[in-house]
Design an enzyme around this catalytic site. Structure first.
Site, PDB file in Angstrom:
ATOM      1  N   ARG A  64      57.641  16.972  -9.096  1.00  0.00           N
ATOM      2  CA  ARG A  64      58.036  15.970  -8.082  1.00  0.00           C
ATOM      3  C   ARG A  64      57.980  16.602  -6.699  1.00  0.00           C
ATOM      4  O   ARG A  64      57.586  15.984  -5.716  1.00  0.00           O
ATOM      5  CB  ARG A  64      59.445  15.414  -8.374  1.00  0.00           C
ATOM      6  CG  ARG A  64      59.979  14.562  -7.232  1.00  0.00           C
ATOM      7  CD  ARG A  64      61.116  13.619  -7.623  1.00  0.00           C
ATOM      8  NE  ARG A  64      62.158  14.242  -8.405  1.00  0.00           N
ATOM      9  CZ  ARG A  64      63.025  15.161  -7.959  1.00  0.00           C
ATOM     10  NH1 ARG A  64      62.954  15.592  -6.703  1.00  0.00           N
ATOM     11  NH2 ARG A  64      63.939  15.673  -8.748  1.00  0.00           N
ATOM     12  N   TYR A 116      47.870  -7.194   6.058  1.00  0.00           N
ATOM     13  CA  TYR A 116      47.895  -7.351   4.613  1.00  0.00           C
ATOM     14  C   TYR A 116      49.221  -7.999   4.162  1.00  0.00           C
ATOM     15  O   TYR A 116      50.293  -7.621   4.644  1.00  0.00           O
ATOM     16  CB  TYR A 116      47.655  -5.987   3.940  1.00  0.00           C
ATOM     17  CG  TYR A 116      48.000  -6.013   2.481  1.00  0.00           C
ATOM     18  CD1 TYR A 116      47.457  -6.997   1.645  1.00  0.00           C
ATOM     19  CD2 TYR A 116      48.892  -5.107   1.929  1.00  0.00           C
ATOM     20  CE1 TYR A 116      47.796  -7.059   0.312  1.00  0.00           C
ATOM     21  CE2 TYR A 116      49.233  -5.161   0.590  1.00  0.00           C
ATOM     22  CZ  TYR A 116      48.686  -6.150  -0.203  1.00  0.00           C
ATOM     23  OH  TYR A 116      49.036  -6.225  -1.524  1.00  0.00           O
ATOM     24  N   ASP A 190      47.014   1.650   9.669  1.00  0.00           N
ATOM     25  CA  ASP A 190      46.534   1.443   8.305  1.00  0.00           C
ATOM     26  C   ASP A 190      45.003   1.436   8.389  1.00  0.00           C
ATOM     27  O   ASP A 190      44.409   0.480   8.880  1.00  0.00           O
ATOM     28  CB  ASP A 190      47.061   0.109   7.778  1.00  0.00           C
ATOM     29  CG  ASP A 190      46.594  -0.184   6.353  1.00  0.00           C
ATOM     30  OD1 ASP A 190      45.553   0.371   5.933  1.00  0.00           O
ATOM     31  OD2 ASP A 190      47.253  -0.980   5.668  1.00  0.00           O
ATOM     32  N   LYS A 215      41.602   2.053  -2.797  1.00  0.00           N
ATOM     33  CA  LYS A 215      40.385   1.379  -2.329  1.00  0.00           C
ATOM     34  C   LYS A 215      39.257   2.403  -2.094  1.00  0.00           C
ATOM     35  O   LYS A 215      38.867   3.095  -3.011  1.00  0.00           O
ATOM     36  CB  LYS A 215      40.745   0.518  -1.130  1.00  0.00           C
ATOM     37  CG  LYS A 215      41.955  -0.382  -1.496  1.00  0.00           C
ATOM     38  CD  LYS A 215      42.051  -1.655  -0.808  1.00  0.00           C
ATOM     39  CE  LYS A 215      43.050  -2.594  -1.468  1.00  0.00           C
ATOM     40  NZ  LYS A 215      44.428  -2.125  -1.598  1.00  0.00           N
TER      41      LYS A 215
HETATM   42  C1  LIG Z   1      45.065  -2.999   4.267  1.00  0.00           C
HETATM   43  C2  LIG Z   1      45.929  -2.657   3.080  1.00  0.00           C
HETATM   44  N1  LIG Z   1      46.908  -1.756   3.226  1.00  0.00           N
HETATM   45  C3  LIG Z   1      47.703  -1.410   2.206  1.00  0.00           C
HETATM   46  C4  LIG Z   1      47.562  -1.986   0.956  1.00  0.00           C
HETATM   47  C5  LIG Z   1      48.496  -1.563  -0.141  1.00  0.00           C
HETATM   48  O1  LIG Z   1      47.850  -0.710  -1.023  1.00  0.00           O
HETATM   49  P1  LIG Z   1      48.210  -0.584  -2.574  1.00  0.00           P
HETATM   50  O2  LIG Z   1      47.737  -1.811  -3.252  1.00  0.00           O
HETATM   51  O3  LIG Z   1      47.501   0.646  -3.000  1.00  0.00           O
HETATM   52  O4  LIG Z   1      49.680  -0.494  -2.670  1.00  0.00           O
HETATM   53  C6  LIG Z   1      46.541  -2.924   0.757  1.00  0.00           C
HETATM   54  C7  LIG Z   1      46.287  -3.577  -0.541  1.00  0.00           C
HETATM   55  O5  LIG Z   1      46.979  -3.580  -1.487  1.00  0.00           O
HETATM   56  C8  LIG Z   1      45.715  -3.268   1.849  1.00  0.00           C
HETATM   57  O6  LIG Z   1      44.766  -4.181   1.731  1.00  0.00           O
HETATM   58  N1  LIG Z   2      49.822  -9.265  -6.438  1.00  0.00           N
HETATM   59  C1  LIG Z   2      49.590  -8.273  -5.415  1.00  0.00           C
HETATM   60  C2  LIG Z   2      48.356  -8.620  -4.643  1.00  0.00           C
HETATM   61  C3  LIG Z   2      47.623  -7.393  -4.238  1.00  0.00           C
HETATM   62  S1  LIG Z   2      46.436  -7.665  -2.962  1.00  0.00           S
HETATM   63  C4  LIG Z   2      45.529  -6.155  -2.951  1.00  0.00           C
HETATM   64  C5  LIG Z   2      44.743  -5.853  -1.732  1.00  0.00           C
HETATM   65  N2  LIG Z   2      45.514  -5.272  -0.713  1.00  0.00           N
HETATM   66  C6  LIG Z   2      43.969  -6.969  -1.139  1.00  0.00           C
HETATM   67  O1  LIG Z   2      44.041  -7.194   0.077  1.00  0.00           O
HETATM   68  O2  LIG Z   2      43.224  -7.613  -1.885  1.00  0.00           O
HETATM   69  C7  LIG Z   2      50.782  -8.252  -4.500  1.00  0.00           C
HETATM   70  O3  LIG Z   2      51.610  -9.162  -4.560  1.00  0.00           O
HETATM   71  O4  LIG Z   2      50.941  -7.305  -3.742  1.00  0.00           O
END
Ligand SMILES: Cc1ncc(COP(=O)(O)O)c(C=O)c1O
Ligand SMILES: N[C@@H](CCSC[C@H](N)C(=O)O)C(=O)O
Length: 405
Positions: A64, A116, A190, A215
């Site tokens: 950890r 997001y 981000d 991603k």
């Molecule tokens: C722009 C952006 N930032 C952060 C996240 C969060 O990443 P994660 O799904 O790996 O938690 C996402 C998508 O989920 C995203 O599209």
């Molecule tokens: N059910 C998820 C949805 C994840 S969206 C993932 C990604 N960032 C995108 O933009 O497609 C949630 O509720 O977070």
């Protein structure tokens, strides 16, 4: 805080400098400390490390707190992100959670109004649970931030390009405004959409850059990860403290998968981006409103080009009709209907129904997020196949003025 850190790898890589161009550095992992000269960094699948004596701890004691596989991927990512320290955690949202733990009750965050859905959800949660207010503003207009900067401001959170409307924020100008007026505030970007291959916010003035490593960095949708890069090691050390305290560091196996995946970032991105440019041109030629910073029609084409070396491989477009959009999405065969982006396979989605559904409908409307918006995340398939499949779906949906072929 650093004086009470437990024994752990001091992951600062200030001594690691880039000698080659990005595509070379990203595939060149320093594994020179390996006792057997392993070509690939091994997976240290262990929870604990033996000590020579009760008080003689080695570099690692407990996974950890630190693990050699995680240290390798962190050092490699720090190098390609131009960070003094990088940290990897269990998801992109985990990364933002760690960063927002630097904000105390009563302090404030300034963030964009197109971002997001999960980020919006975490910021809303912080408002309710910690009395941390977020001002959502249009960060495409740098000056709009000025009235909100105060001695309460702790974080200024930007996405550029934004998910899903692909809007651009001026990272250098906003960073200067923030640093001049609020010396205690941190500019956080981000950078998920661009990856460090195309844009490096820490070189543009930001203090922290983070990614959903799920991603482009990993690239295959076979793991969840979050990556944080801190321009200053001292900020990285504070973030490390939170990660150890809360226990969200990335596992050895996922650290290894992330390190393996990131090596092909440049080749994947080159191919995905080239295909996305073709698809954006095609959709615009059909009369759709396309959001993509590689198109001259994008209102911030020049600004984006001044900060990034390419437009990326995610675009969104409007059809003007939610029903038509649904039929297009469901009419594709090669494009998978899926949330997320950055995978080697191409994905199609409707953000308001999927990735951004957690933003209440009235707030989506207030922020002018079109319900008919379709997002395309272009993979590494043959671009002709992708175009043909998209065209047949547009035809089925009745989205083209005169069905072609
Ligand atoms: C722009 C952006 N930032 C952060 C996240 C969060 O990443 P994660 O799904 O790996 O938690 C996402 C998508 O989920 C995203 O599209
Ligand atoms: N059910 C998820 C949805 C994840 S969206 C993932 C990604 N960032 C995108 O933009 O497609 C949630 O509720 O977070």
């Amino acid at each position: 805080m650093t004086d009470i850190l437990p024994s752990s790898p001091a992951a600062s890589v200030t001594s690691v400098t880039r000698r080659y161009r990005f595509a070379t550095e990203v595939v060149t992992v320093d594994n020179s400390d390996d006792p057997h000269n392993a070509a690939s960094v091994p997976i240290y699948q262990t929870a604990t490390f033996k000590q020579k004596g009760a008080t003689a701890t080695g570099e690692y004691d407990y996974s950890r707190s630190g693990n050699p596989t995680r240290t390798h991927v962190e050092n490699h990512l720090a190098k390609i992100m131009s960070a003094e320290r990088a940290l990897v955690v269990t998801s992109g949202m985990g990364a933002l959670d760690v960063i927002t733990r630097l904000v105390k009750t009563g302090e404030e965050i300034i963030a964009g109004d197109d971002l997001y859905g999960g980020t919006n959800r975490l910021l809303s949660f912080l408002a309710k649970s910690q009395n941390v207010k977020t001002h959502h503003i249009d960060t495409t207009k740098s000056d709009s931030i000025l009235p909100y900067l105060s001695d309460k401001t702790r974080l200024v959170l930007l996405e550029s390009p934004t998910n899903p409307l692909i809007k651009i924020s001026d990272i250098p100008t906003i960073s200067k405004y923030v640093h001049d007026r609020c010396p205690n505030a941190l500019v956080v970007v981000d950078n998920t959409m661009m990856s460090p291959y195309l844009q490096r916010p820490l070189e543009l003035g930001a203090d922290i850059s983070y990614h959903s490593g799920t991603k482009y960095l990993s690239g295959h949708h076979d793991l969840m990860a979050g990556v944080i890069g801190a321009k200053k090691a001292s900020v990285g050390d504070e973030l490390y403290y939170v990660i150890n305290a809360t226990g969200c560091g990335l596992s050895p196996f996922d650290s290894w998968l992330l390190l393996r995946g990131v090596k092909t970032l440049a080749v994947r991105m080159d191919k995905q981006q080239a295909s996305c440019i073709r698809i954006a041109d095609y959709l615009e030629a059909q009369g759709f409103k396309v959001h993509f910073p590689g198109l001259r029609s994008h209102p911030q084409y020049d600004l984006h080009a001044s900060m990034a070396s390419g437009p990326g491989a995610v675009l969104s477009f409007e059809t003007g009709d939610t029903g038509i959009s649904e039929r297009i999405v469901e009419g594709t065969k090669l494009w998978s209907i899926s949330v997320s982006f950055g995978c080697v396979n191409s994905l199609i989605s409707m953000p308001c129904r999927m990735s951004h559904a957690s933003i209440p409908a009235h707030i989506r409307a207030e922020r002018s997020l079109p319900e008919d918006l379709i997002r395309l995340c272009v993979g590494i398939e043959d671009a002709d196949d992708l175009l043909e499949d998209l065209e047949q779906a547009l035809n089925i949906a009745g989205a083209l003025p005169t069905p072609s072929k």
